[in-house]
Design a protein around this motif. Structure first.
Motif, PDB file in Angstrom:
ATOM      1  N   THR A 220     -86.847  62.354  32.316  1.00 37.15           N
ATOM      2  CA  THR A 220     -86.756  63.060  31.035  1.00 37.15           C
ATOM      3  C   THR A 220     -86.160  62.130  29.980  1.00 37.15           C
ATOM      4  N   VAL A 221     -86.164  62.620  28.752  1.00 33.29           N
ATOM      5  CA  VAL A 221     -85.566  61.871  27.637  1.00 33.29           C
ATOM      6  C   VAL A 221     -84.126  61.484  27.986  1.00 33.29           C
ATOM      7  N   LYS A 222     -83.362  62.476  28.410  1.00 34.74           N
ATOM      8  CA  LYS A 222     -81.937  62.233  28.723  1.00 34.74           C
ATOM      9  C   LYS A 222     -81.797  61.256  29.889  1.00 34.74           C
ATOM     10  N   GLN A 223     -82.623  61.453  30.907  1.00 34.55           N
ATOM     11  CA  GLN A 223     -82.539  60.562  32.082  1.00 34.55           C
ATOM     12  C   GLN A 223     -82.928  59.130  31.728  1.00 34.55           C
ATOM     13  N   ASN A 224     -83.865  58.973  30.784  1.00 32.38           N
ATOM     14  CA  ASN A 224     -84.233  57.614  30.360  1.00 32.38           C
ATOM     15  C   ASN A 224     -83.042  56.903  29.725  1.00 32.38           C
TER      16      ASN A 224
ATOM     17  N   ASP B 270     -70.053  61.532  27.377  1.00 32.21           N
ATOM     18  CA  ASP B 270     -69.570  61.340  26.002  1.00 32.21           C
ATOM     19  C   ASP B 270     -70.576  60.598  25.145  1.00 32.21           C
ATOM     20  N   ARG B 271     -71.404  59.805  25.802  1.00 34.83           N
ATOM     21  CA  ARG B 271     -72.282  58.940  25.015  1.00 34.83           C
ATOM     22  C   ARG B 271     -73.673  59.533  24.769  1.00 34.83           C
ATOM     23  N   VAL B 272     -74.249  60.161  25.814  1.00 36.85           N
ATOM     24  CA  VAL B 272     -75.684  60.438  25.751  1.00 36.85           C
ATOM     25  C   VAL B 272     -76.053  61.579  24.801  1.00 36.85           C
ATOM     26  N   MET B 273     -75.481  62.777  25.018  1.00 37.08           N
ATOM     27  CA  MET B 273     -75.916  63.909  24.183  1.00 37.08           C
ATOM     28  C   MET B 273     -75.554  63.730  22.703  1.00 37.08           C
TER      29      MET B 273
ATOM     30  N   GLY C 184     -81.954  62.982  16.555  1.00 38.71           N
ATOM     31  CA  GLY C 184     -82.845  64.110  16.291  1.00 38.71           C
ATOM     32  C   GLY C 184     -83.580  64.624  17.524  1.00 38.71           C
ATOM     33  N   LEU C 185     -83.022  64.386  18.707  1.00 36.38           N
ATOM     34  CA  LEU C 185     -83.718  64.818  19.924  1.00 36.38           C
ATOM     35  C   LEU C 185     -82.996  65.948  20.659  1.00 36.38           C
TER      36      LEU C 185
ATOM     37  N   ALA D  41     -82.348  55.362  21.104  1.00 39.41           N
ATOM     38  CA  ALA D  41     -81.138  55.895  21.750  1.00 39.41           C
ATOM     39  C   ALA D  41     -80.810  55.078  22.995  1.00 39.41           C
ATOM     40  N   ARG D  42     -81.833  54.738  23.756  1.00 43.77           N
ATOM     41  CA  ARG D  42     -81.629  53.965  24.986  1.00 43.77           C
ATOM     42  C   ARG D  42     -81.024  52.592  24.662  1.00 43.77           C
TER      43      ARG D  42
END
Ligand SMILES: Nc1ncnc2c1ncn2[C@@H]1O[C@H](COP(=O)(O)OP(=O)(O)O)[C@@H](O)[C@H]1O
Ligand SMILES: [Mg+2]
Length: 252
Positions: free
Chosen positions: A80-84, A101-104, A111-112, A134-135
């Motif tokens: 998923t987007v988050k997992q990437n 703390d970093r990802v969300m 904007g995701l 983001a990555r």
């Protein structure tokens, strides 16, 4: 000096290039296609070590010295987007306790929010490239190498991503950017300095300062002036300008 051995012998691609980028600077490389911009990024990243001279990232940071964004988002399709984004942290050895703390917060900033559990094929090309940004930003690497990251997008999507990059950049005040583009106005909008590359064997033949403070507006006439100056320089350095006036060339 960097060249490639080919069937016809040895072709020199980059020669006598001298460019230093400060810790917090955004520098674009603009030049004719095939002049060696991607090659220079590969030399900086260490992917290509077969050259003479030095290409180095000087950093005291313990993590990865750079992150990279290319024209294709190159997301892992089964994640998923988050997992990437998390995978980028995992691959760089960032402890799992720091991921939350970093990802969300970053996904929200690009904007995701609400799309974090989507897979790449379920989101648009622009959103995929937001994920790629983001990555890259999630690593807080001292250097960001970007190779035509918006050239595969339609103009309005590219514009919103340039705006986003300007905002992210203002928050990451100690990151250096080396950004390759063939879009002159994009270089003007984003950069502190624009390095114009000559034809092969290429070198930096001129550096143009963009003396417009952040935050920048797309409609700032000073950016149009810089863009015009860049176009002038590029046309003057090309042998065949096809008789176009600068205004015609800018309009293209
Ligand atoms: N692995 C390779 N072998 C031979 N020639 C290469 C190789 N990679 C790039 N080149 C040549 O080097 C030149 C610069 O390539 P590149 O850095 O990709 O250009 P660009 O400025 O468009 O990013 C091109 O002429 C390309 O054909
Ligand atoms: Mg390239």
């Amino acid at each position: 000096m960097k060249g490639f051995r080919t069937r016809n012998g040895f072709t020199t691609v980059v020669d006598g290039m001298n460019l230093e980028v400060a810790d917090d600077e955004f520098v674009s490389l603009v030049g004719p296609s095939g002049c060696g911009e991607s090659t220079v990024l590969n030399m900086l990243s260490g992917l290509d070590r077969d050259f003479t001279g030095t290409a180095e990232i000087r950093t005291t940071s313990k993590g990865l010295p750079f992150s990279y964004v290319s024209q294709e988002p190159r997301l892992l399709p089964w994640k998923t987007v988050k997992q990437n984004v998390e995978f980028s942290l995992k691959a760089s050895g960032v402890p799992r306790a720091e991921w939350g703390d970093r990802v969300m917060p970053l996904l929200t900033r690009v904007g995701l929010s609400g799309f974090e559990n989507h897979h790449p094929h379920q989101i648009s090309g622009g959103m995929q490239q937001r994920t790629a940004l983001a990555r890259a930003f999630v690593l807080h690497a001292p250097v960001l190498l970007m190779d035509e990251p918006f050239s595969g997008l339609d103009e309005f999507t590219a514009r919103s991503l340039r705006q986003l990059l300007l905002e992210l950049r203002q928050q990451e005040t100690s990151t250096a950017f080396v950004f390759v583009t063939h879009t002159v106005f994009e270089a003007a909008v984003l950069s502190d300095r624009v390095a114009l590359m000559s034809n092969r064997p290429s070198t930096v033949h001129r550096i143009i300062d963009v003396d417009v403070p952040l935050p920048r507006s797309y409609d700032d006439p000073r950016l149009f002036d810089v863009s015009r100056e860049l176009t002038h320089e590029i046309l003057a350095s090309m042998k065949d300008t096809q008789g176009l006036s600068v205004d015609e060339a800018v309009a293209r």
